[in-house]
Design an enzyme around this catalytic site. Structure first.
Site, short mmCIF file in Angstrom:
data_model
loop_
_atom_site.label_atom_id
_atom_site.label_comp_id
_atom_site.label_asym_id
_atom_site.label_seq_id
_atom_site.Cartn_x
_atom_site.Cartn_y
_atom_site.Cartn_z
N TYR A 142 0.86 -1.20 0.00
CA TYR A 142 0.00 0.00 0.00
C TYR A 142 0.89 1.24 0.00
O TYR A 142 0.72 2.15 -0.82
CB TYR A 142 -0.91 -0.03 1.24
N LYS A 146 1.14 3.78 -3.17
CA LYS A 146 0.62 5.15 -2.98
C LYS A 146 1.75 6.15 -3.21
O LYS A 146 1.54 7.22 -3.79
CB LYS A 146 0.05 5.32 -1.57
N PRO A 177 -10.64 2.71 10.44
CA PRO A 177 -10.79 1.55 9.56
C PRO A 177 -11.82 0.58 10.13
O PRO A 177 -11.99 0.53 11.35
CB PRO A 177 -9.39 0.91 9.56
#
Ligand SMILES: NC(=O)c1ccc[n+]([C@@H]2O[C@H](COP(=O)([O-])OP(=O)(O)OC[C@H]3O[C@@H](n4cnc5c(N)ncnc54)[C@H](OP(=O)(O)O)[C@@H]3O)[C@@H](O)[C@H]2O)c1
Length: 235
Positions: A142, A146, A177
């Protein structure tokens, strides 16, 4: 009327960004994953009820390594593109499947979209994460992808200038989350945020709207919308 494409627009932050751009008078192309057909159509219905023919939906799975942008999307003369679609999963260096999916969703699919829309684009805003610069533990792919999306945006700010402004928004903690019901952990994160709270999707959308539509002398910039957290982040 100007047209905007928002990727991952059916739910949460993407829907808030799409609503903000629609409220500002733009026609919206709402990209969504095959999981979010119902939500995307409901959002388009809400927009078309407020202003007729002001929204349409485009379903595409960005984990597919060969995403194709349909002709009707290219022909919509999209001036504003918000690269928001994202997947947030834990991973380690050896996790090759995760590497491929995160690359496709964050980088390759957005590259394909931007390349297809190049002729009409005037403003790009990509959504990354404060952790693109200051990695959080346990989300290697991730973070890596990103950061690559962010670098791609900065490169385009140079390569496509002066016609296209290209900027990045880095959210901090916007909502907890899923599965984060641990109050003690939430309080500990809040203690690390100078503004002492998580942000809202509407606050993300307001920053995107400003960069996309109002910041006429701003390009190649990275704006953290994080309550000041990236200034004090240590984990
Ligand atoms: N929420 C936060 O606290 C936070 C923190 C830092 C950065 N950000 C960034 O801020 C932006 C908005 O946050 P968020 O929480 O709304 O993000 P999100 O819910 O994790 O994902 C954004 C969108 O990406 C779409 N997407 C995921 N996989 C896809 C695929 N294979 N093909 C097409 N679309 C796909 C999702 O659609 P489906 O729902 O259909 O899967 C969703 O609509 C994201 O870019 C996120 O990375 C958020």
């Amino acid at each position: 009327m100007k047209a905007a494409l928002v990727t991952g627009a059916a739910t949460r932050g993407g829907a808030a960004i799409a609503r903000e751009l629609h409220r500002r008078g733009l026609t919206l192309l709402l990209h969504h994953s095959p999981r979010s057909v119902v939500q995307a159509q409901a959002l388009a219905g809400e927009m078309n009820a407020a202003r007729s023919e002001s929204a349409a939906t485009w379903c595409a799975d960005f984990s597919d390594p060969a995403v194709r942008v349909p002709e009707w999307v290219v022909d919509a003369a999209v001036e504003v593109c918000v690269c928001n679609a994202s997947v947030w999963e834990a991973s380690t260096l050896a996790d090759c499947d995760r590497a491929a999916t995160d690359w496709n969703v964050h980088v390759a699919s957005h590259a394909a979209v931007l390349a297809a829309l190049k002729a009409s684009l005037r403003s790009i805003v990509t959504i990354t994460d404060v952790h693109a610069d200051r990695p959080a533990r346990g989300h290697l792919w991730y973070t890596t992808t990103k950061a690559a999306l962010q670098a791609m945006t900065m490169a385009l700010a140079a390569d496509w200038s002066p016609r296209v402004r290209c900027n990045v928004v880095q959210p901090g903690t916007l909502t907890w989350p899923e599965g984060w019901s641990d109050r003690a952990r939430q309080e500990s994160v809040r203690r690390g945020i100078p503004l002492a709270r998580e942000g809202s999707f509407e606050e993300l959308a307001a920053a995107v709207g400003w960069l996309a539509l109002d910041a006429h002398y701003v390009t190649g910039q990275i704006l953290a919308v994080d309550g000041g957290r990236s200034r004090v982040l240590c984990d």
